[in-house]
Design a protein around this motif. Structure first.
Motif, mmCIF file in Angstrom:
data_model
loop_
_atom_site.group_PDB
_atom_site.id
_atom_site.type_symbol
_atom_site.label_atom_id
_atom_site.label_comp_id
_atom_site.label_asym_id
_atom_site.label_seq_id
_atom_site.Cartn_x
_atom_site.Cartn_y
_atom_site.Cartn_z
ATOM 1 N N LYS A 125 -18.752 -17.156 30.533
ATOM 2 C CA LYS A 125 -19.417 -17.225 29.235
ATOM 3 C C LYS A 125 -20.538 -16.183 29.149
ATOM 4 C CE LYS A 125 -18.512 -22.161 28.545
ATOM 5 N NZ LYS A 125 -19.115 -23.501 28.368
ATOM 6 N N ASP A 126 -20.770 -15.691 27.947
ATOM 7 C CA ASP A 126 -21.852 -14.738 27.736
ATOM 8 C C ASP A 126 -23.167 -15.502 27.545
ATOM 9 O OD1 ASP A 126 -23.211 -12.370 27.387
ATOM 10 O OD2 ASP A 126 -22.856 -12.329 25.214
ATOM 11 N N SER A 127 -23.535 -16.219 28.607
ATOM 12 C CA SER A 127 -24.746 -17.039 28.596
ATOM 13 C C SER A 127 -25.476 -16.776 29.900
ATOM 14 C CB SER A 127 -24.379 -18.529 28.502
ATOM 15 O OG SER A 127 -23.615 -18.919 29.638
ATOM 16 N N PHE A 128 -26.671 -17.309 30.027
ATOM 17 C CA PHE A 128 -27.423 -17.132 31.267
ATOM 18 C C PHE A 128 -26.606 -17.595 32.465
ATOM 19 C CE2 PHE A 128 -29.961 -19.307 34.510
ATOM 20 C CZ PHE A 128 -30.650 -18.226 35.036
ATOM 21 N N GLU A 129 -26.056 -18.814 32.394
ATOM 22 C CA GLU A 129 -25.317 -19.368 33.527
ATOM 23 C C GLU A 129 -24.019 -18.618 33.782
ATOM 24 O OE1 GLU A 129 -25.193 -23.529 32.364
ATOM 25 O OE2 GLU A 129 -26.555 -23.998 34.012
ATOM 26 N N GLY A 130 -23.341 -18.199 32.709
ATOM 27 C CA GLY A 130 -22.084 -17.473 32.868
ATOM 28 C C GLY A 130 -22.280 -16.144 33.571
ATOM 29 N N ARG A 132 -24.920 -15.270 35.363
ATOM 30 C CA ARG A 132 -25.444 -15.568 36.709
ATOM 31 C C ARG A 132 -24.320 -15.888 37.677
ATOM 32 N NH1 ARG A 132 -27.820 -21.320 37.332
ATOM 33 N NH2 ARG A 132 -25.557 -21.640 37.269
ATOM 34 N N TYR A 190 -27.651 -9.751 33.883
ATOM 35 C CA TYR A 190 -28.260 -11.027 34.280
ATOM 36 C C TYR A 190 -29.778 -10.992 34.089
ATOM 37 C CZ TYR A 190 -30.336 -14.568 37.286
ATOM 38 O OH TYR A 190 -31.123 -15.588 37.769
ATOM 39 N N LYS A 193 -30.715 -11.693 30.597
ATOM 40 C CA LYS A 193 -30.568 -13.125 30.282
ATOM 41 C C LYS A 193 -31.707 -13.925 30.913
ATOM 42 C CE LYS A 193 -26.454 -12.943 28.209
ATOM 43 N NZ LYS A 193 -26.278 -13.315 26.782
ATOM 44 N N ASP A 196 -34.945 -14.097 29.027
ATOM 45 C CA ASP A 196 -34.927 -14.925 27.817
ATOM 46 C C ASP A 196 -35.059 -16.417 28.093
ATOM 47 O OD1 ASP A 196 -34.642 -12.663 26.252
ATOM 48 O OD2 ASP A 196 -32.450 -12.745 26.259
ATOM 49 N N LYS A 210 -31.005 -22.875 34.890
ATOM 50 C CA LYS A 210 -31.370 -22.651 33.483
ATOM 51 C C LYS A 210 -32.741 -23.243 33.146
ATOM 52 C CE LYS A 210 -28.706 -26.647 31.829
ATOM 53 N NZ LYS A 210 -27.579 -27.072 30.953
#
Length: 296
Positions: A125-130, A132, A190, A193, A196, A210
């Protein structure tokens, strides 16, 4: 703290990592509790081998693996060697102890196809966790670092300009590992992200949850297990298997054993050679397919 001199010895003289020292002290405390309960003594330095042997028997009967028992006894043996060195005892009660037999586990690495399936086809996913999680997997496979080494990485561990990574290994030994271009790209993504995140408690640590706190080892294990469960049917899916895969694939491609040793942070070639059994099968294929007399 009853074991403080020993702790200082391990940290300052032996240069053991804080994690190793913590494990040694935990084993000593557990043994101290045993001799207090069974023999009503608070002085661990005065026990004899038969008393230690009864502790080992208890560990075996408790179902603890021989490998783990040997590690606990090794911690105790190190303590007695220290006491001998400083003159607190005259005889090491474990001097003639023989380690319990252990079966050699053959660690099966991920195939190149399985790793490609995760890194190329997994839907991060294009998210912090993804981002990372992708960086964690790329780092394990492209550098061969240990799980604890990854957890302890700091923002200052990376040199983006030179594309290198400074790793603090066992016994606080530093090594420099080169970074692949793809890893540097994921790292930069990363870091953006990470900036943010609403709040960050552990500012200097690279990998965070997160919630902005330092990532922990069980979470790292879970990340690897979850992603590789989608691509591999192997029973063991862990950070160590990725480290194992890194070494095996390098050797399969003809990398020098000494170079792999340095990348892994091993103190001796013997530790690196456990990864060569998979490479031998590859060498046999090459030998059979290319030697002039193989078809005769």
């Amino acid at each position: 703290m009853p074991f403080k001199p020993f702790t200082d010895y391990l940290l300052l003289e032996k240069n053991y990592s804080a994690l190793t020292v913590k494990a040694y002290l935990n084993d000593l405390v557990r043994f101290s509790e045993f001799v207090k309960s069974e023999y009503d003594t608070d002085d661990v330095s005065q026990v004899n081998y038969l008393q230690i042997r009864s502790w080992i028997v208890l560990l075996v009967e408790s179902g603890i693996a021989n490998r783990s028992i040997n590690r606990k006894v090794s911690a105790l043996n190190t303590y007695y060697k220290f006491l001998l060195k400083v003159g607190d005892i005259n005889i090491n009660p474990l001097a003639k102890h023989k380690a319990l037999k252990t079966s050699k586990k053959i660690q099966v690495p991920f195939s190149e196809k399985e790793i490609a399936s995760v890194l190329d086809d997994a839907k991060f996913k294009d998210s912090f966790e993804g981002v990372r999680d992708k960086l964690i997997i790329e780092l394990f496979y492209s550098t061969g670092i240990r799980r604890i080494e990854l957890v302890e990485l700091k923002l200052t561990s990376f040199n983006i300009h030179n594309k290198t990574l400074k790793v603090l290994g066992k016994r606080n030994k530093e090594r420099i590992v080169p970074l692949l271009h793809a890893v540097s790209t994921t790292l930069e993504a990363y870091l953006k992200k990470r900036e943010d995140l609403p709040s960050i408690s552990d500012e200097e640590i690279l990998f965070l949850t997160k919630k902005g706190v330092k990532i922990y080892e069980t979470l790292v294990y879970r990340i690897i297990n979850d992603y590789f469960s989608l691509a591999s049917s192997k029973v063991k899916k862990s950070p160590h298997i990725l480290r194992h895969s890194f070494a095996t694939h390098l050797l399969n491609q003809g990398a020098d054993l000494n170079a792999v040793k340095e990348l892994l942070g091993h103190s001796s070639l013997a530790a690196t050679q456990i990864y060569t059994h998979n490479s031998i099968s590859e060498l046999k294929k090459v030998h059979v397919n290319t030697h002039p007399r193989s078809k005769k």
